[in-house]
Structure formats: structure tokens, C-alpha cells
Write an enzyme that holds these catalytic residues in place. Sequence first.
Site, PDB file in Angstrom:
ATOM      1  N   HIS A  52       0.921  -1.222  -0.065  1.00  0.00           N
ATOM      2  CA  HIS A  52      -0.097  -0.006   0.035  1.00  0.00           C
ATOM      3  C   HIS A  52       0.863   1.379  -0.049  1.00  0.00           C
ATOM      4  O   HIS A  52       0.419   2.304   0.702  1.00  0.00           O
ATOM      5  CB  HIS A  52      -0.860  -0.031   1.059  1.00  0.00           C
ATOM      6  CG  HIS A  52      -1.990  -0.986   0.918  1.00  0.00           C
ATOM      7  ND1 HIS A  52      -3.443  -0.426   0.319  1.00  0.00           N
ATOM      8  CD2 HIS A  52      -2.243  -2.395   1.554  1.00  0.00           C
ATOM      9  CE1 HIS A  52      -4.125  -1.798   0.453  1.00  0.00           C
ATOM     10  NE2 HIS A  52      -3.457  -2.706   0.963  1.00  0.00           N
ATOM     11  N   SER A 148      -4.460 -11.202  -9.694  1.00  0.00           N
ATOM     12  CA  SER A 148      -5.032 -11.841 -10.918  1.00  0.00           C
ATOM     13  C   SER A 148      -5.867 -10.588 -11.768  1.00  0.00           C
ATOM     14  O   SER A 148      -5.763 -11.098 -12.992  1.00  0.00           O
ATOM     15  CB  SER A 148      -6.232 -12.910 -10.533  1.00  0.00           C
ATOM     16  OG  SER A 148      -7.418 -12.001  -9.874  1.00  0.00           O
ATOM     17  N   ASP A 192       1.710  -3.737  -9.861  1.00  0.00           N
ATOM     18  CA  ASP A 192       1.314  -5.037 -10.366  1.00  0.00           C
ATOM     19  C   ASP A 192       1.598  -5.243 -11.848  1.00  0.00           C
ATOM     20  O   ASP A 192       2.185  -6.146 -12.472  1.00  0.00           O
ATOM     21  CB  ASP A 192      -0.055  -5.473 -10.308  1.00  0.00           C
ATOM     22  CG  ASP A 192      -0.496  -5.068  -8.631  1.00  0.00           C
ATOM     23  OD1 ASP A 192       0.197  -5.363  -7.955  1.00  0.00           O
ATOM     24  OD2 ASP A 192      -1.898  -5.002  -8.522  1.00  0.00           O
TER      25      ASP A 192
HETATM   26  P1  ADP Z   1      -6.717  -9.693  -7.260  1.00  0.00           P
HETATM   27  O1  ADP Z   1      -6.036  -9.419  -5.673  1.00  0.00           O
HETATM   28  O2  ADP Z   1      -6.609 -11.128  -7.596  1.00  0.00           O
HETATM   29  O3  ADP Z   1      -6.016  -8.825  -8.222  1.00  0.00           O
HETATM   30  P2  ADP Z   1      -9.052  -8.412  -7.404  1.00  0.00           P
HETATM   31  O4  ADP Z   1     -10.388  -8.426  -6.465  1.00  0.00           O
HETATM   32  O5  ADP Z   1      -8.481  -7.179  -7.591  1.00  0.00           O
HETATM   33  O6  ADP Z   1      -8.162  -9.441  -6.888  1.00  0.00           O
HETATM   34  O7  ADP Z   1      -9.936  -8.951  -8.846  1.00  0.00           O
HETATM   35  C1  ADP Z   1     -10.154 -10.266  -9.095  1.00  0.00           C
HETATM   36  C2  ADP Z   1     -11.187 -10.384 -10.119  1.00  0.00           C
HETATM   37  O8  ADP Z   1     -10.305 -10.332 -11.555  1.00  0.00           O
HETATM   38  C3  ADP Z   1     -12.090 -11.520 -10.233  1.00  0.00           C
HETATM   39  O9  ADP Z   1     -13.252 -11.319  -9.659  1.00  0.00           O
HETATM   40  C4  ADP Z   1     -12.507 -11.555 -11.762  1.00  0.00           C
HETATM   41  O10 ADP Z   1     -13.570 -10.549 -12.074  1.00  0.00           O
HETATM   42  C5  ADP Z   1     -10.970 -11.198 -12.564  1.00  0.00           C
HETATM   43  N1  ADP Z   1     -10.372 -12.507 -12.795  1.00  0.00           N
HETATM   44  C6  ADP Z   1      -9.242 -12.790 -12.198  1.00  0.00           C
HETATM   45  N2  ADP Z   1      -8.816 -14.084 -12.574  1.00  0.00           N
HETATM   46  C7  ADP Z   1      -9.752 -14.314 -13.710  1.00  0.00           C
HETATM   47  C8  ADP Z   1      -9.624 -15.348 -14.715  1.00  0.00           C
HETATM   48  N3  ADP Z   1      -8.846 -16.364 -14.697  1.00  0.00           N
HETATM   49  N4  ADP Z   1     -10.745 -15.025 -15.613  1.00  0.00           N
HETATM   50  C9  ADP Z   1     -11.657 -14.103 -15.735  1.00  0.00           C
HETATM   51  N5  ADP Z   1     -11.348 -13.067 -14.611  1.00  0.00           N
HETATM   52  C10 ADP Z   1     -10.746 -13.153 -13.745  1.00  0.00           C
HETATM   53  P1  NG1 Z   2      -3.783  -6.323  -5.419  1.00  0.00           P
HETATM   54  O1  NG1 Z   2      -3.287  -7.235  -4.492  1.00  0.00           O
HETATM   55  O2  NG1 Z   2      -3.483  -7.042  -6.863  1.00  0.00           O
HETATM   56  O3  NG1 Z   2      -5.227  -6.009  -5.398  1.00  0.00           O
HETATM   57  C1  NG1 Z   2      -3.418  -3.839  -4.889  1.00  0.00           C
HETATM   58  C2  NG1 Z   2      -3.249  -2.712  -6.015  1.00  0.00           C
HETATM   59  C3  NG1 Z   2      -1.533  -2.526  -5.947  1.00  0.00           C
HETATM   60  C4  NG1 Z   2      -1.111  -2.212  -4.551  1.00  0.00           C
HETATM   61  C5  NG1 Z   2      -1.786  -3.324  -3.628  1.00  0.00           C
HETATM   62  C6  NG1 Z   2      -1.249  -3.078  -2.141  1.00  0.00           C
HETATM   63  C7  NG1 Z   2      -4.335  -2.590  -7.986  1.00  0.00           C
HETATM   64  C8  NG1 Z   2      -4.404  -2.983  -9.341  1.00  0.00           C
HETATM   65  N1  NG1 Z   2      -3.288  -3.041  -7.453  1.00  0.00           N
HETATM   66  O4  NG1 Z   2      -2.915  -5.210  -5.600  1.00  0.00           O
HETATM   67  O5  NG1 Z   2      -1.365  -1.498  -6.750  1.00  0.00           O
HETATM   68  O6  NG1 Z   2      -1.454  -0.914  -4.012  1.00  0.00           O
HETATM   69  O7  NG1 Z   2      -2.864  -3.462  -3.456  1.00  0.00           O
HETATM   70  O8  NG1 Z   2       0.345  -2.913  -2.077  1.00  0.00           O
HETATM   71  O9  NG1 Z   2      -5.146  -1.586  -7.608  1.00  0.00           O
END
Ligand code: ADP
Ligand code: NG1
Length: 459
Positions: A52, A148, A192
Site C-alpha cells: 500500500h 489476478s 502489479d
Molecule cells: P486480485 O487481488 O486477484 O487482483 P481483485 O479482487 O482485484 O483481486 O480482482 C479479482 C477479479 O479479477 C475476479 O473477481 C475476476 O473478475 C477477475 N479475474 C481474475 N482471474 C480471472 C480469470 N482467470 N478469468 C476471468 N476473470 C478473472
Molecule cells: P492487489 O493485491 O492486486 O489487489 C493492490 C493494488 C496495488 C497495490 C496493492 C497493495 C491494484 C490493481 N493493485 O494489489 O497497486 O497498491 O494493492 O500494496 O489496484
Amino acid sequence: MADQPPPVRFLTDTKIDQERYSKIKEKFVKKYNCEPQFYARAPGRVNLIGEHIDYCGYGVLPMAIEQDVVIAVCATSDSKLSLSNTHEKYCDFECSVGEFEIDKSQPDWHNYVLCGVKGMTEFLTLTNPVGMQCVVDGCVPSSAGLSSSSALVCCAALATMQANNQSRSKREVADMCASCERYIGTQGGGMDQAISFMARPGTAKKIDFNPLREEDVCLPEGVAFVISNSCVEKNKAATSDFNTRVVECRLAMQVIAKSEGLTWRECKNLADLQNKLKLRLQDMDDLVQKHLHKEKYTKKEVCEILGVSAEELAETSLSANTLHVESFCLYQRARHVYSEALRVEEFQQVCKDVPSDAAIKLGKLMNQSHESCSKWYECSCTQLDDLVNLCIQSGAIGSRLTGAGWGGCAVSMVPSPQLTQFLEKVKDGYYMARKLESVVIEALFATQPGDGAAIYLPS
Ligand code: ADP
Ligand code: NG1
């Protein structure tokens, strides 16, 4: 390296999982009645330290993981974007490639793809982007702090670039992807997307921002990094917790800037504040303690300090999904950010100097980072705290939440000779105890610094 475009390779040239790509191709042929012209691939990441703080302008220290998102693509001349996914829970979607809305209130999976497509189309100023038939296959655990969502956004942007026969540097594309993922509503930093494009096998990276820079970080020998998923999912775009933290950091910066007599509207983030004040990072904690109080700030109080109306505050400081937030923790968030930024610097220095007790020093920094995330930043949760404690009791030298938190994964540094024993203990203590044995293979694993995003052509 960062000035080169993402590599274009042949499927047969590499050590990739042929079986997986064959299955994606099979699904593609069944769905579209033709073969994919290419595959775009972008990895998820694990952040070793620096949580963060990217959106506050401070450097972070992630590495790519093996788990990734792959999109099989065939470019078409009909301007139609067709999306299908190998996982049944993600429904098919179709729209015009040049004309669509990204629905922030409902962050369905296709919206992340649309972020990448829209971002790249605008970035390349494509007036007539080609249509794309796509099959998406991802194996990054979802909503678990391993990015993801960014892997999906980056992969979609890369696919759009390749389909339109364009090529830009990894740095440019990573920067653009950090911006376009914000179409989903979360105001993240660029960690990321930067590591997804700039990663190289065998090395973690220190990523700095404004401008985007990367540097290899050689991790000490004799330790393994283990990811363990608490199996508590947290979708960042579906709640306002993430953006509330971003806003609290922004308000902390604005209140300190105002107290120091700076033009607070011109300060971008907490790192920019440090630069404008020409202070050392070590001095910033004193400033936080001098200007901010521990009690929560009400919106009214913040408005009075900054001399703005509630409407102006919404303009200068809030996001669409934090307009309803009535009180803010500024002291706690700023203390986390400045101490965490220092820990990243120290972590990198230990990796450079490699003193005899390097692993102990790094472990201590990881533990302090978790404590700060949990106590000051309040982005952990009971299960994740329990998991981190269990990892330490099971032999980890250091353990901490990774990614945004409120659930998701912990990353632990474990002496290599004790790895097997460690995995057994965590399996028993967390997964068996919670009847999660069916997911343990995907949820608990050692990881190595993986490769960055690339295009794969069928030979
Ligand atoms: P993360 O920490 O994994 O980035 P987020 O909550 O920001 O988590 O995002 C997760 C979302 O990304 C899922 O709810 C989905 O909508 C999308 N996502 C992740 N992996 C896939 C996949 N393999 N296929 C389709 N959508 C995906
Ligand atoms: P994840 O864990 O992928 O949701 C998020 C932010 C990063 C960073 C971290 C905390 C997005 C796409 N990613 O990551 O930029 O702030 O939290 O360190 O908003």
C-alpha cells in the site's frame, strides 16, 4: 530491458506447458471454428515487501509468479470483441471493440478485459481497432492479493497491441496498464502492472515510480518463498475499503502539506510531499506525529483544516465510491506508509550487502511489515493474522500478508532445508484444521521469481 517491447516467442521454443495451451486451443476451435493466431500471457505477482505504498509514490519489491493469465486470440475484420473463458463461472461476453461501457458498480470479469482493450486502443490512438475473438485461461488465485486482475488487464492490453500489429516498450505498456486498470474504479498504484511486464526469471525487482524504473534484486541463497492463501476472498473493486485507504493517504498528505505551508493542491502523494519538503524519508515520521492526531478525523474537520467545502473536498480528494465515508484515519495510515517505505529501502540494501545474518534481517523486516499492515493500516483480517502467526510458528523466518489484504495470501521466507516440514505444519495447522484440504495444492506452494508478459506464436 524495460525499453524493449514484450518478447514475441514461438510456442515450441519455450518450456511452457504444452498440454495447457493445447486445451486452450481446443476450446478456441470449438467456440470460434478457427485456430488462434497468437497467445498473450501475463503473470500474477507476489509482493515481498512494500504494501500500500505504490499509490503513495514509494518503491516496492515484488516478483512475478508462475501463475498467469493466457488469452488465445484471433484478430477479425468485423470490429467485434468476443470473450470466452475456460472457467465456467465466467460467462461469455460480446461487444463492439470500439464502443463499450465499463461497469464499475458490477466488476464482472469482462470489465477487466475491457480496461486493457480500452487503455491500449486509446494509447495507440487506434481509430479503427480490429475485432478479436478471445479465449481467456487464468490460474492466478482470484481476489487473493496475487494480482489476478492486473494479470488479466495486462494480458488484454498486450493482446490488443499484438492484434493491431503494434509494438511499444514494456515500460510504456506497464505505465499505461496501471492507468487503465483504474477504469474499474480502484485507484491502485503501478506495482502489479510493472512487475507483470518487467519481470525476469530468477530475480525479484525493486520498482520505483514517477518515472517508472526497475532494478534487479538478488534474493539470498538458502531460503524459499512460500505463498499460503487464507482462502478469504476480497474483491477490491466491489467494496470501498481499498479506495478509502488511498483517500486517507491523500488526506494525510494534504493536511501535512497545509500545516507546513505548502500549496497542498499541488502535492501529488506522500512521496511528493517528502520531495517538496526536501526531507529524508527517516524524518517523515516525526512530521506525521507533529501534524496529525491519532483520533479519527471527521469530514467536517478535514474541510475546515483545508479550507474547502464538502463539495470541493469531493473534487480534490475523494473517489466516487468514498463520497459516503464520514471519518478518516490519517495518523495511522501515514505512519504505515513512511515506515513501510523505509523497510523496502532496508530490504533492498540487505539483498545488496548480503551480511551473514541477511535472512534474519529480511525476516524481521517482513514481520514488521505485517504488523504495520495489521495495526496501522488495518488491511489484514483474523484468518490472515492467524495464518501469518502459524507460518512463523512453523519455521518461517519472516511472514506477512501480500497484496491488498483483507484476506488473500501470506508470503513467508523459510530456510530451504526446513521447507518440507514447514509445508506439512501449515497444511495441518491451517488447511486440515479448517477442512480446506481439497484446495491445499493450489493454496500452499513455494514460488520462484518468474518471467514477464510475452506473446507466443503457434509455430
Ligand atoms: P486480485 O487481488 O486477484 O487482483 P481483485 O479482487 O482485484 O483481486 O480482482 C479479482 C477479479 O479479477 C475476479 O473477481 C475476476 O473478475 C477477475 N479475474 C481474475 N482471474 C480471472 C480469470 N482467470 N478469468 C476471468 N476473470 C478473472
Ligand atoms: P492487489 O493485491 O492486486 O489487489 C493492490 C493494488 C496495488 C497495490 C496493492 C497493495 C491494484 C490493481 N493493485 O494489489 O497497486 O497498491 O494493492 O500494496 O489496484
